[in-house]
Design a protein around this motif. Structure first.
Motif, PDB file in Angstrom:
ATOM      1  N   LYS A   1      13.236  -8.606  -4.065  1.00 30.32           N
ATOM      2  CA  LYS A   1      12.064  -8.777  -3.206  1.00 30.32           C
ATOM      3  C   LYS A   1      12.025  -7.773  -2.062  1.00 30.32           C
ATOM      4  O   LYS A   1      10.954  -7.321  -1.662  1.00 30.32           O
ATOM      5  CB  LYS A   1      12.016 -10.200  -2.660  1.00 30.32           C
ATOM      6  N   PHE A   2      13.196  -7.421  -1.527  1.00 31.41           N
ATOM      7  CA  PHE A   2      13.221  -6.454  -0.426  1.00 31.41           C
ATOM      8  C   PHE A   2      12.684  -5.100  -0.885  1.00 31.41           C
ATOM      9  O   PHE A   2      11.849  -4.497  -0.235  1.00 31.41           O
ATOM     10  CB  PHE A   2      14.644  -6.308   0.120  1.00 31.41           C
ATOM     11  N   LYS A   3      13.177  -4.627  -2.019  1.00 25.13           N
ATOM     12  CA  LYS A   3      12.729  -3.339  -2.530  1.00 25.13           C
ATOM     13  C   LYS A   3      11.258  -3.402  -2.962  1.00 25.13           C
ATOM     14  O   LYS A   3      10.512  -2.437  -2.785  1.00 25.13           O
ATOM     15  CB  LYS A   3      13.597  -2.882  -3.698  1.00 25.13           C
ATOM     16  N   ALA A   4      10.821  -4.529  -3.512  1.00 24.51           N
ATOM     17  CA  ALA A   4       9.416  -4.692  -3.889  1.00 24.51           C
ATOM     18  C   ALA A   4       8.526  -4.605  -2.655  1.00 24.51           C
ATOM     19  O   ALA A   4       7.470  -3.956  -2.680  1.00 24.51           O
ATOM     20  CB  ALA A   4       9.211  -6.024  -4.597  1.00 24.51           C
ATOM     21  N   GLN A   5       8.967  -5.233  -1.558  1.00 18.00           N
ATOM     22  CA  GLN A   5       8.189  -5.167  -0.312  1.00 18.00           C
ATOM     23  C   GLN A   5       8.136  -3.736   0.221  1.00 18.00           C
ATOM     24  O   GLN A   5       7.086  -3.277   0.688  1.00 18.00           O
ATOM     25  CB  GLN A   5       8.810  -6.104   0.731  1.00 18.00           C
ATOM     26  N   MET A   6       9.225  -3.015   0.137  1.00 18.35           N
ATOM     27  CA  MET A   6       9.241  -1.620   0.596  1.00 18.35           C
ATOM     28  C   MET A   6       8.311  -0.751  -0.259  1.00 18.35           C
ATOM     29  O   MET A   6       7.631   0.142   0.241  1.00 18.35           O
ATOM     30  CB  MET A   6      10.670  -1.064   0.573  1.00 18.35           C
ATOM     31  N   MET A   7       8.282  -1.032  -1.566  1.00 21.32           N
ATOM     32  CA  MET A   7       7.399  -0.268  -2.442  1.00 21.32           C
ATOM     33  C   MET A   7       5.928  -0.564  -2.136  1.00 21.32           C
ATOM     34  O   MET A   7       5.088   0.333  -2.202  1.00 21.32           O
ATOM     35  CB  MET A   7       7.714  -0.564  -3.912  1.00 21.32           C
ATOM     36  N   MET A   8       5.606  -1.803  -1.794  1.00 21.06           N
ATOM     37  CA  MET A   8       4.221  -2.133  -1.450  1.00 21.06           C
ATOM     38  C   MET A   8       3.817  -1.437  -0.148  1.00 21.06           C
ATOM     39  O   MET A   8       2.681  -0.995  -0.005  1.00 21.06           O
ATOM     40  CB  MET A   8       4.036  -3.651  -1.328  1.00 21.06           C
ATOM     41  N   ARG A   9       4.756  -1.335   0.778  1.00 22.81           N
ATOM     42  CA  ARG A   9       4.454  -0.595   2.020  1.00 22.81           C
ATOM     43  C   ARG A   9       4.269   0.891   1.726  1.00 22.81           C
ATOM     44  O   ARG A   9       3.395   1.542   2.294  1.00 22.81           O
ATOM     45  CB  ARG A   9       5.582  -0.806   3.026  1.00 22.81           C
ATOM     46  N   ALA A  10       5.084   1.418   0.842  1.00 21.33           N
ATOM     47  CA  ALA A  10       4.932   2.827   0.451  1.00 21.33           C
ATOM     48  C   ALA A  10       3.607   3.045  -0.267  1.00 21.33           C
ATOM     49  O   ALA A  10       2.964   4.084  -0.108  1.00 21.33           O
ATOM     50  CB  ALA A  10       6.100   3.250  -0.436  1.00 21.33           C
ATOM     51  N   ARG A  11       3.175   2.056  -1.034  1.00 20.68           N
ATOM     52  CA  ARG A  11       1.880   2.164  -1.726  1.00 20.68           C
ATOM     53  C   ARG A  11       0.733   2.253  -0.723  1.00 20.68           C
ATOM     54  O   ARG A  11      -0.183   3.061  -0.880  1.00 20.68           O
ATOM     55  CB  ARG A  11       1.664   0.950  -2.632  1.00 20.68           C
ATOM     56  N   VAL A  12       0.805   1.450   0.331  1.00 19.90           N
ATOM     57  CA  VAL A  12      -0.237   1.495   1.362  1.00 19.90           C
ATOM     58  C   VAL A  12      -0.261   2.875   2.023  1.00 19.90           C
ATOM     59  O   VAL A  12      -1.321   3.453   2.256  1.00 19.90           O
ATOM     60  CB  VAL A  12      -0.033   0.371   2.396  1.00 19.90           C
ATOM     61  N   ALA A  13       0.906   3.429   2.295  1.00 19.14           N
ATOM     62  CA  ALA A  13       0.978   4.768   2.894  1.00 19.14           C
ATOM     63  C   ALA A  13       0.412   5.822   1.940  1.00 19.14           C
ATOM     64  O   ALA A  13      -0.345   6.712   2.346  1.00 19.14           O
ATOM     65  CB  ALA A  13       2.420   5.097   3.261  1.00 19.14           C
ATOM     66  N   ALA A  14       0.758   5.709   0.656  1.00 16.31           N
ATOM     67  CA  ALA A  14       0.245   6.666  -0.331  1.00 16.31           C
ATOM     68  C   ALA A  14      -1.266   6.555  -0.461  1.00 16.31           C
ATOM     69  O   ALA A  14      -1.969   7.566  -0.606  1.00 16.31           O
ATOM     70  CB  ALA A  14       0.919   6.445  -1.683  1.00 16.31           C
ATOM     71  N   GLN A  15      -1.793   5.333  -0.397  1.00 18.42           N
ATOM     72  CA  GLN A  15      -3.242   5.150  -0.443  1.00 18.42           C
ATOM     73  C   GLN A  15      -3.900   5.790   0.769  1.00 18.42           C
ATOM     74  O   GLN A  15      -4.948   6.424   0.654  1.00 18.42           O
ATOM     75  CB  GLN A  15      -3.609   3.667  -0.476  1.00 18.42           C
ATOM     76  N   GLY A  16      -3.302   5.630   1.936  1.00 15.03           N
ATOM     77  CA  GLY A  16      -3.847   6.237   3.147  1.00 15.03           C
ATOM     78  C   GLY A  16      -3.882   7.749   3.057  1.00 15.03           C
ATOM     79  O   GLY A  16      -4.868   8.387   3.423  1.00 15.03           O
ATOM     80  N   VAL A  17      -2.806   8.337   2.549  1.00 10.28           N
ATOM     81  CA  VAL A  17      -2.764   9.795   2.386  1.00 10.28           C
ATOM     82  C   VAL A  17      -3.811  10.241   1.375  1.00 10.28           C
ATOM     83  O   VAL A  17      -4.510  11.238   1.593  1.00 10.28           O
ATOM     84  CB  VAL A  17      -1.346  10.243   1.956  1.00 10.28           C
ATOM     85  N   THR A  18      -3.974   9.496   0.288  1.00  6.55           N
ATOM     86  CA  THR A  18      -4.962   9.854  -0.729  1.00  6.55           C
ATOM     87  C   THR A  18      -6.372   9.775  -0.158  1.00  6.55           C
ATOM     88  O   THR A  18      -7.199  10.661  -0.415  1.00  6.55           O
ATOM     89  CB  THR A  18      -4.823   8.940  -1.963  1.00  6.55           C
ATOM     90  N   ILE A  19      -6.673   8.759   0.632  1.00  6.64           N
ATOM     91  CA  ILE A  19      -7.998   8.640   1.251  1.00  6.64           C
ATOM     92  C   ILE A  19      -8.234   9.795   2.214  1.00  6.64           C
ATOM     93  O   ILE A  19      -9.324  10.378   2.249  1.00  6.64           O
ATOM     94  CB  ILE A  19      -8.148   7.278   1.963  1.00  6.64           C
ATOM     95  N   CYS A  20      -7.224  10.158   2.998  1.00  2.28           N
ATOM     96  CA  CYS A  20      -7.366  11.303   3.913  1.00  2.28           C
ATOM     97  C   CYS A  20      -7.610  12.587   3.132  1.00  2.28           C
ATOM     98  O   CYS A  20      -8.423  13.432   3.552  1.00  2.28           O
ATOM     99  CB  CYS A  20      -6.130  11.433   4.794  1.00  2.28           C
TER     100      CYS A  20
END
Length: 122
Positions: A78-97
């Motif tokens: 669960k810890f690594k899954a949560q970190m990956m979801m946070r990384a996904r949000v960051a990747a989405q933000g970069v893609t939108i920019c």
């Protein structure tokens, strides 16, 4: 009621006989000439212009991180899954920019007169 008609505010102002003056050169807007393409423009057009793979790559990275997070959750980490979801949000933000930057660059290409981009397959 009096028979005298009051002057409207527009009629009270004396008409100007002189032509409007041009803005002072120091305050004039600095518009680049259409035929001037700077090195910055060329760099941004190369990496963010039309037909560049930056946006699809950003989407694929985001999807890869998302599926990796699902996999980690499936494995019980669960810890690594949560970190990956946070990384996904960051990747989405970069893609939108990157998408917004690409839209700006494509409008800049139109302004400079180098739009539409010629396809190498034509």
């Amino acid at each position: 009621m009096s028979s005298t008609k009051e002057a409207s505010p527009v009629e009270r102002v004396a008409p100007s006989t002189s032509a409007p003056s041009a803005p002072h050169p120091a305050h004039a807007p600095q518009v680049p000439k259409v035929d001037e393409i700077t090195d910055r423009d060329l760099f941004l057009i190369r990496f963010l212009g039309a037909r560049t793979p930056v946006i699809p790559l950003g989407c694929m990275v985001t999807a890869g991180i998302l599926f990796s997070g699902f996999w980690q959750f499936q494995q019980g980490n669960k810890f690594k899954a949560q970190m990956m979801m946070r990384a996904r949000v960051a990747a989405q933000g970069v893609t939108i920019c990157l998408m917004m930057g690409s839209m700006y660059i494509q409008e800049r290409q139109k302004y400079l007169g180098i739009w539409p981009v010629k396809s190498p397959y034509q």
